[in-house]
Scaffold this motif. Structure first.
Motif, PDB file in Angstrom:
ATOM      1  N   ALA A   1      -3.107  -1.724   0.283  1.00  0.00           N
ATOM      2  CA  ALA A   1      -1.891  -2.436  -0.108  1.00  0.00           C
ATOM      3  C   ALA A   1      -1.317  -1.869  -1.406  1.00  0.00           C
ATOM      4  O   ALA A   1      -0.097  -1.720  -1.553  1.00  0.00           O
ATOM      5  CB  ALA A   1      -2.179  -3.920  -0.264  1.00  0.00           C
ATOM      6  N   ARG A   2      -2.186  -1.532  -2.351  1.00  0.00           N
ATOM      7  CA  ARG A   2      -1.721  -0.938  -3.618  1.00  0.00           C
ATOM      8  C   ARG A   2      -1.068   0.412  -3.364  1.00  0.00           C
ATOM      9  O   ARG A   2      -0.019   0.725  -3.921  1.00  0.00           O
ATOM     10  CB  ARG A   2      -2.896  -0.785  -4.577  1.00  0.00           C
ATOM     11  N   HIS A   3      -1.670   1.209  -2.498  1.00  0.00           N
ATOM     12  CA  HIS A   3      -1.114   2.517  -2.163  1.00  0.00           C
ATOM     13  C   HIS A   3       0.254   2.369  -1.503  1.00  0.00           C
ATOM     14  O   HIS A   3       1.194   3.114  -1.814  1.00  0.00           O
ATOM     15  CB  HIS A   3      -2.083   3.264  -1.245  1.00  0.00           C
ATOM     16  N   ARG A   4       0.394   1.410  -0.610  1.00  0.00           N
ATOM     17  CA  ARG A   4       1.688   1.180   0.048  1.00  0.00           C
ATOM     18  C   ARG A   4       2.739   0.729  -0.961  1.00  0.00           C
ATOM     19  O   ARG A   4       3.890   1.160  -0.907  1.00  0.00           O
ATOM     20  CB  ARG A   4       1.532   0.146   1.159  1.00  0.00           C
ATOM     21  N   HIS A   5       2.349  -0.156  -1.874  1.00  0.00           N
ATOM     22  CA  HIS A   5       3.306  -0.623  -2.890  1.00  0.00           C
ATOM     23  C   HIS A   5       3.778   0.536  -3.772  1.00  0.00           C
ATOM     24  O   HIS A   5       4.968   0.680  -4.029  1.00  0.00           O
ATOM     25  CB  HIS A   5       2.679  -1.712  -3.757  1.00  0.00           C
ATOM     26  N   ILE A   6       2.845   1.353  -4.226  1.00  0.00           N
ATOM     27  CA  ILE A   6       3.217   2.483  -5.086  1.00  0.00           C
ATOM     28  C   ILE A   6       4.081   3.471  -4.321  1.00  0.00           C
ATOM     29  O   ILE A   6       5.068   4.003  -4.855  1.00  0.00           O
ATOM     30  CB  ILE A   6       1.948   3.152  -5.657  1.00  0.00           C
ATOM     31  N   THR A   7       3.765   3.723  -3.056  1.00  0.00           N
ATOM     32  CA  THR A   7       4.571   4.639  -2.248  1.00  0.00           C
ATOM     33  C   THR A   7       5.992   4.119  -2.092  1.00  0.00           C
ATOM     34  O   THR A   7       6.958   4.868  -2.268  1.00  0.00           O
ATOM     35  CB  THR A   7       3.919   4.840  -0.866  1.00  0.00           C
ATOM     36  N   LEU A   8       6.156   2.834  -1.780  1.00  0.00           N
ATOM     37  CA  LEU A   8       7.493   2.268  -1.638  1.00  0.00           C
ATOM     38  C   LEU A   8       8.248   2.251  -2.969  1.00  0.00           C
ATOM     39  O   LEU A   8       9.461   2.518  -3.013  1.00  0.00           O
ATOM     40  CB  LEU A   8       7.416   0.856  -1.063  1.00  0.00           C
TER      41      LEU A   8
ATOM     42  N   TYR B   1       2.104  -5.204  -8.873  1.00  0.00           N
ATOM     43  CA  TYR B   1       1.593  -5.209  -7.507  1.00  0.00           C
ATOM     44  C   TYR B   1       0.520  -6.285  -7.385  1.00  0.00           C
ATOM     45  O   TYR B   1      -0.593  -6.133  -7.851  1.00  0.00           O
ATOM     46  CB  TYR B   1       1.049  -3.834  -7.090  1.00  0.00           C
ATOM     47  N   PRO B   2       0.868  -7.404  -6.773  1.00  0.00           N
ATOM     48  CA  PRO B   2      -0.104  -8.499  -6.614  1.00  0.00           C
ATOM     49  C   PRO B   2      -0.964  -8.277  -5.367  1.00  0.00           C
ATOM     50  O   PRO B   2      -0.903  -9.034  -4.410  1.00  0.00           O
ATOM     51  CB  PRO B   2       0.789  -9.722  -6.471  1.00  0.00           C
TER      52      PRO B   2
END
Length: 120
Positions: A34-41, A27-28
């Motif tokens: 943004a990190r939370h959204r990346h992990i959720t997706l 996750y860049p």
């Protein structure tokens, strides 16, 4: 104590699978949102792949000896489903028949290795 260790080991294996299959550790991003959204997706994608792999299993009677003695190929796995979806969404490098042939060969080879392992 052994039960707690077994549960934590399974959780660690699942986390490693998530990192490998859906790039959970790539996750860049710089902020928490943004990190939370990346992990959720990423977790949603892994859940989708797991449900697709579970749905692809043929209905068979419950037989504890089936994996060791069966002649049919190994069931589709999450990495296999991931490869199929990637091959369908990207420009075709190989034909669909070649992709299915590779999948059948690979799963039959895994079933043969499993039979040989249980035979020893």
């Amino acid at each position: 104590m052994a039960a707690v260790f077994g549960v934590s080991l399974k959780a660690e294996e699942r986390f490693q699978a998530a990192k490998g299959q859906v790039s959970l550790d790539h996750y860049p991003v710089r902020n928490w949102t943004a990190r939370h959204r990346h992990i959720t997706l990423a977790m949603f994608a892994l859940a989708f792949l797991a449900v697709a792999a579970d749905d692809a299993k043929p209905t068979r009677p419950a037989d504890p000896n089936r994996p060791a003695r069966g002649r049919e190929p190994v069931d589709l796995t999450v990495p296999e489903i991931h490869r199929f979806i990637g091959a369908l969404l990207s420009p075709p490098v190989t034909s669909l028949n070649a992709l299915l042939h590779w999948s059948n060969w690979c799963r039959n080879h895994q079933a043969s290795a499993r039979r040989s392992h249980y035979r020893q």
